[in-house]
Structures are given as C-alpha cells and as structure tokens.
Design a protein around this motif. Structure first.
Motif, PDB file in Angstrom:
ATOM      1  N   UNK A   1       0.838  -1.351   0.008  1.00 52.49           N
ATOM      2  CA  UNK A   1      -0.056  -0.129   0.022  1.00 52.49           C
ATOM      3  C   UNK A   1       0.894   1.217  -0.131  1.00 52.49           C
ATOM      4  N   UNK A   2       1.909   1.149   0.761  1.00 49.75           N
ATOM      5  CA  UNK A   2       2.868   2.224   0.688  1.00 49.75           C
ATOM      6  C   UNK A   2       3.270   2.713  -0.735  1.00 49.75           C
ATOM      7  N   UNK A   3       3.702   1.625  -1.145  1.00 48.31           N
ATOM      8  CA  UNK A   3       4.394   1.821  -2.560  1.00 48.31           C
ATOM      9  C   UNK A   3       3.122   2.482  -3.514  1.00 48.31           C
ATOM     10  N   UNK A   4       2.154   1.840  -3.649  1.00 51.98           N
ATOM     11  CA  UNK A   4       1.101   2.331  -4.286  1.00 51.98           C
ATOM     12  C   UNK A   4       0.629   3.709  -4.016  1.00 51.98           C
TER      13      UNK A   4
ATOM     14  N   UNK B   1      -5.694 -13.575  -7.221  1.00 59.40           N
ATOM     15  CA  UNK B   1      -7.075 -13.544  -7.912  1.00 59.40           C
ATOM     16  C   UNK B   1      -7.781 -12.977  -6.774  1.00 59.40           C
ATOM     17  N   UNK B   2      -7.297 -12.683  -5.584  1.00 57.32           N
ATOM     18  CA  UNK B   2      -8.225 -12.101  -4.524  1.00 57.32           C
ATOM     19  C   UNK B   2      -7.632 -10.367  -4.236  1.00 57.32           C
ATOM     20  N   UNK B   3      -6.909  -9.987  -5.023  1.00 57.73           N
ATOM     21  CA  UNK B   3      -6.053  -8.888  -5.089  1.00 57.73           C
ATOM     22  C   UNK B   3      -4.703  -8.827  -4.157  1.00 57.73           C
ATOM     23  N   UNK B   4      -4.691  -7.832  -3.309  1.00 53.16           N
ATOM     24  CA  UNK B   4      -3.594  -7.634  -2.327  1.00 53.16           C
ATOM     25  C   UNK B   4      -4.026  -7.062  -0.975  1.00 53.16           C
ATOM     26  N   UNK B   5      -3.251  -7.292   0.038  1.00 54.02           N
ATOM     27  CA  UNK B   5      -3.683  -6.710   1.558  1.00 54.02           C
ATOM     28  C   UNK B   5      -2.548  -5.331   1.587  1.00 54.02           C
ATOM     29  N   UNK B   6      -2.441  -4.956   2.672  1.00 57.81           N
ATOM     30  CA  UNK B   6      -1.376  -3.635   2.930  1.00 57.81           C
ATOM     31  C   UNK B   6      -0.176  -3.981   2.597  1.00 57.81           C
TER      32      UNK B   6
ATOM     33  N   UNK C   1      -8.162  -2.039  -4.752  1.00 65.33           N
ATOM     34  CA  UNK C   1      -8.803  -1.089  -5.628  1.00 65.33           C
ATOM     35  C   UNK C   1      -7.616  -0.144  -6.154  1.00 65.33           C
ATOM     36  N   UNK C   2      -7.080   0.395  -5.332  1.00 64.84           N
ATOM     37  CA  UNK C   2      -5.926   1.452  -5.819  1.00 64.84           C
ATOM     38  C   UNK C   2      -4.958   0.565  -6.786  1.00 64.84           C
ATOM     39  N   UNK C   3      -4.716  -0.474  -6.272  1.00 61.99           N
ATOM     40  CA  UNK C   3      -3.679  -1.490  -7.060  1.00 61.99           C
ATOM     41  C   UNK C   3      -4.346  -1.798  -8.578  1.00 61.99           C
TER      42      UNK C   3
ATOM     43  N   UNK D   1      -2.308  -0.618 -11.677  1.00 61.80           N
ATOM     44  CA  UNK D   1      -1.536  -1.207 -12.471  1.00 61.80           C
ATOM     45  C   UNK D   1      -2.432  -1.341 -13.936  1.00 61.80           C
ATOM     46  N   UNK D   2      -3.519  -1.246 -13.987  1.00 62.54           N
ATOM     47  CA  UNK D   2      -4.280  -1.432 -15.241  1.00 62.54           C
ATOM     48  C   UNK D   2      -3.826  -0.158 -16.069  1.00 62.54           C
TER      49      UNK D   2
END
Length: 614
Positions: free
Chosen positions: A111-114, A146-151, A164-166, A170-171
């Motif tokens: 999350x910090x990188x994003x 397939x489930x996304x990512x956590x913090x 959502x931010x990822x 990324x897209x």
C-alpha cells in the motif's frame, strides 16, 4: 485579409423543406421548419451577401493582456531548487524500495508503494520518476493474486483500499489485472460490504473503488456495480464530513471522474489537499518534499506557458484572425487544454500546434456551418484539395486569408513532425484535413437543402466533422515519440480508437449544442435524427439513449487504450486518449467551445494565468 462590416440584422427568414426517404426499409417523412437568423455583410467589393451568423461571444483574452503577463519562475534558481528536490524524492523512494524499516514493513509495503506512486502522478511530477514508478509497480504486481492484495506482502487477507488502488494503477500502466478481484469484497447477498459507521479509512477505500470503476472494460459487470455503490456511498459520506482535504478530494473525483479529468487541473487541486493525505502525514517519510516539488514544477511550467501563450496570441493577431468578427476565437482555450494534458517542457510544438490547428478547425466550422455560401464552400473545398497558394485566386477575400494561414500552419507542422519522425508526414495531415472538409461540406449541403439524414448517416459523417482526427494527428506527430506506420494505424482514422473517440465527442457534443444550432437553422443533430426515426420518443428520451451509448463507448475506449498485450504501447496512445478527455471536459456543463466565459475561463485562470502560492 479583408475586413467585414456587418449591417443591421435582417428579418428572420423561414425555410420549409419536406421530403420522404427510405431508411432500412422504413419510410421516414422528414419535414423541416426552421428559423434562420440572417445578417447582411458588405465586402470590400461592395457586394451584398445574405449570411447566417451565430452571435458567439468575442475573444476573452486580449493580446495586450497576454503580452503583459510576467512571472519570476523562469529564473535559474527555481530550476536548481527543483533539481535538488527531485534528487531528494528519488532517495526517499529508493530507500523504501530497497529494504524494510521502521516505516515500511512487510505488513504495509504494498500500500505504501502504491500510495506514493499515486501521489506522484496526481501531483503532476511523475515524468521525473518513470523508473522508480515501474520498479514499485513491478514489486506490487509480483504479489498480486486472484483475490487482490493486502496492505503488505505478508498480509493474509486482501484489503479493499490496496486492491482497488492497485487495480486502477496497475491497469493504467498496462499490467494484466482482472476486475474479478472485487468480487471478494461483496457480502453473501452480492452487495459491496460497508460498516454502519463510516470511518476515514473506509471512506478512502470506497473512494479508490470509485476511481478504479472509472476504467472499466466492456462486460465488466462488477465494475458497474462498484461505480453505483461507491457513488451513492461517497455522496452520503460527503454530507457528513466537515470541509477538509478528504471532502474536497471526494468532491473533485465525483465531479470529474477520469474521462473528464485533466492532469494539470488535478495537480492544481491535489496540491491543495495533499497536505492532509495519510501518506503526507506519515512521520519521517519526508513526503513534504513531494509537495514542495509539485508547487515548484507547477510554477516553472506556468512560466513556460506564458512564453508559449504570447507566441500563440501574436500568431492569432498577425494572421488577421483578430479582425474577423464571425468565428469563435478560442485559441487561448485550446492552448489551455493542450497544456492541461501535456506539461512536458520539450513538447512546445505539440501544445502550440494543437492550439493552432483546433482554432483553425473552429474557424472552418463556423464558415461551413453558418457564414459561407454554398458557392464559396465549394470553392474552398476545391482549394484545400488542390493545396497550393495559387488556389486562393478564386476565393472571396475573407477566405483567402483563412486558406493561407491553414496552408502555412499544416505545412509548418508537417515540417516539425519530420524532425521527430524522420520522414515526410504531410500526406497524413492533408488526408485528415480533406476528410474533415468533406464531412463539413456534407453538413453544409444538409443545412442549405433542409435534408435530415438518418441517425446512422449523421453519426458516420458527424464523427469526422467534429474535427478530432484533424486536430489529433498532426500535433501528436511533433512529439519526440516515434510513430511508425503500424502505430499510426492504431490511432489515426479509421482505427477503432479514433472511431470510438470521435463518436463519443460527436454524441456528447450534440447534447449540448443541438438547441443553439437548431435556432440558427442547423436542424441535423443526433437528437433530431433519433426523434425523427423514433416518433414516439421525446428529446429527453433521445438524450438518455445517447448518454447510454456514450457510457458503453467509454468502456470500449478504455479497452482500446489500455488492453493488455497490444502491439502499440499505452504511451503511444496516451495523447490521442487525453485529447478526448480535454474535449470531454469542455462538455461537462455546456458547449464549452461556444460558451467559454464560465468554467473554461476559470480553467484558463487556474491552470495557465495564476501560479500556485509557494
């Protein structure tokens, strides 16, 4: 260029035209009863000609005012300060990328990188950190599932905010990520889960869900559901929040979304709210350097904008346009749009070329739609196809000046493009211009004859006469980006990207212009053609239908722009896409081409005329 004196308005003339045509086996009766406002123009030769006029408001930006603009931010000291800040920000980014520490840990590193990448992009300073951004996103993508990512990389549960931010980030950078990850944030009933008490963290998660939903591809139902849910949630949340950075951020995102958003306008807005962002408030992160750099960059580009604007305004004046009373004078507004989508200092040719070619296209639009007679339009159309200064011999005086400025500008831009592309690109520009002129001529014939085409006929012609093709291709070719033929085929007419973008602009534009155009005798529009083919429908029905078409086309446009695995990189399509965003922005509230003294005037002031306080 001949000066035109306008005599008092003549009485209103009424034109009645009735005919019967067949469209796809269906007999359609078209009857036109329009009121055409006329005026008498006296030319230098003393001949009287009846012409229609649109009564557009005059130029809002006097050349003397433009030439008087000044700013201190071009001084070398500001550039030196910016270079120092760029180095410090790179150090900060690299420090969190190489190792874990007190602030960046396995439980929050994704999350910090994003968040840092997102902030850099929204502040408008991402051009300095391309490699750092790619490194950060490669890292995040390596943990995507397939489930996304956590913090963080050690998180065992996916997090909506990070996912959502990822998904969005990324897209936008071309990574193949599926929106199916959002399914995991729904309850058993299939609704997105939210708590009874709206915390700031949850609100930010839903805000990023809304931002992600804006880049939906065709058929992504979960993205449509996410947009509906997040829109309702955020509108309710903003009513409960005090006026703060978060509330202002939500207001901006809800108002402009993605397709109407302009990067420089977003940077100006985000500069004001970034100081309250969680990433900014993180202790010892030195993220205040991002804000300092963003303000400096905004103002240094503001200095360059003033220089370019002075050149453009002088071109407008010296070319004789300031003496012409019938067309819309929107050269400053077009320059503003160009600088709002490209603030790279080395792209002056793009910004100035964009402003010049679209100003010329607008003058031509006013000639073909209202001012010119059929005889004059036929002569001008033939002259464009001949493409030689001697073609002005048969043109009326007011057209001679327009033709020569058009001729010189298109050739000049082709010369600039040759420096970038290493080959002669004049034929690309001429072909786009001829297609635009032919489509404009077709509309002029409809106006003069009273003919109402079918919806399909109108749209096929209208998406060319809008001018997206002519105004996009030549400015893009002046960029330092190579555009070999196979890439041009993906962005030039009749590519799907160009076709979809042109369709969106024609459809959206007509919603805001059809009433004014009808009042001056231009009956054909998407609305009138639709209601003629569907007599049971009202104009409101037609507008709802067209808005539905636009929504579907926007998802198609997203796919054409961002589809993974394309042989044309996103960077090569970026300007073509952002030009659509610029014009889409003009139609947010009204016809911003014709009525530029409200929101668009404010855009000029906010992004070009006024610096940001340091």
């Amino acid at each position: 260029m001949a000066l035109l004196s306008v005599a008092p308005l003549a009485p209103r003339w009424c034109v009645h035209k009735s005919l019967v045509t067949s469209s796809k086996g269906k007999v359609v009766r078209r009857t036109i009863s329009t009121s055409i406002r006329m005026c008498r123009i006296t030319t230098e030769s003393g001949e009287g000609v009846q012409r229609r006029i649109a009564n557009h408001h005059s130029n809002l930006w006097d050349d003397n005012f433009i030439q008087s603009l000044s700013t201190p931010y071009g001084a070398i000291s500001y550039h030196e300060s910016a270079q120092k800040l760029i180095g410090e920000v790179k150090e900060m980014i690299n420090s969190i990328s190489v190792k874990d520490g007190e602030l960046i840990t396995p439980s929050n590193d994704l999350l910090m990188r994003l968040s840092i990448v997102d902030s850099i992009e929204r502040l408008g300073i991402d051009r300095h950190f391309k490699s750092e951004i790619k490194s950060a996103l490669d890292y995040v993508y390596s943990y995507w599932n397939e489930k996304g990512i956590g913090w963080g990389r050690d998180s065992v549960v996916a997090d909506l905010n990070s996912t959502a931010l990822g998904l969005r980030t990324l897209r936008l950078h071309g990574y193949p990520v599926s929106s199916d990850v959002l399914q995991h944030f729904k309850e058993q009933k299939g609704q997105f889960a939210c708590s009874a008490i709206q915390t700031e963290g949850e609100i930010r998660s839903v805000l990023n869900l809304f931002r992600a939903s804006q880049i939906a591809f065709p058929g992504e139902k979960v993205m449509e559901e996410a947009e509906v849910f997040s829109t309702i949630y955020l509108k309710e949340a903003i009513l409960k929040l005090p006026v703060c950075g978060l509330s202002r951020e939500i207001s901006y995102v809800l108002e402009y979304g993605w397709h109407i958003n302009l990067p420089r306008l977003e940077a100006r807005n985000y500069i004001d709210v970034f100081g309250e962002d969680p990433i900014y408030l993180t202790p010892n992160m030195k993220t205040q350097k991002l804000l300092e750099l963003a303000k400096l960059e905004f103002n240094m580009f503001h200095s360059l904008q003033q220089q370019e604007l002075k050149l453009l305004s002088r071109w407008w004046k010296d070319s004789g346009f300031s003496q012409m009373t019938f067309p819309r004078h929107r050269h400053v507004e077009y320059y503003t749009l160009a600088s709002c989508i490209d603030s790279e200092p080395q792209h002056s040719s793009f910004r100035l070329g964009f402003a010049k070619i679209f100003h010329l296209a607008t003058v031509l639009d006013d000639i073909y739609d209202t001012f010119g007679t059929m005889d004059e339009l036929e002569l001008f159309t033939a002259a464009v196809k001949r493409w030689h200064p001697s073609a002005t011999e048969w043109l009326p005086e007011y057209m001679k000046g327009v033709y020569m400025v058009l001729y010189e500008t298109v050739n000049e831009m082709a010369g600039e493009a040759e420096k970038s592309q290493g080959r002669d690109t004049l034929n690309y520009g001429r072909n786009a211009l001829e297609a635009y002129i032919d489509a404009s001529m077709e509309e002029a014939k409809w106006i003069f004859s009273g003919f109402l085409p079918t919806f399909e006929e109108y749209l096929d012609n209208g998406k060319v006469s809008f001018g997206y093709g002519i105004g996009t291709l030549q400015p893009i070719l002046t960029l330092g980006i190579p555009f070999p033929h196979h890439i041009l085929q993906e962005i030039d007419f009749p590519s799907r990207l160009n076709d979809v973008a042109s369709s969106i602009l024609r459809l959206k534009g007509d919603i805001h212009t059809y009433q004014a155009e009808r009042s001056r005798g231009e009956k054909s529009s998407c609305i009138s053609c639709y209601t003629e083919e569907n007599p049971e429908s009202t104009e409101e029905d037609a507008i709802n239908h067209i808005n539905s078409m636009v929504d579907k086309l926007l998802k198609e446009l997203n796919w054409e722009y961002l589809r993974p695995g394309s042989n044309v990189p996103i960077t090569s399509k970026k300007h073509a896409f952002d030009i659509l965003r610029a014009f889409f922005h003009l139609y947010k509230y009204r016809d911003g081409f014709s009525v530029a003294n409200y929101e668009i005037k404010n855009l000029v002031m906010t992004t070009v005329i006024e610096p940001v306080p340091l």
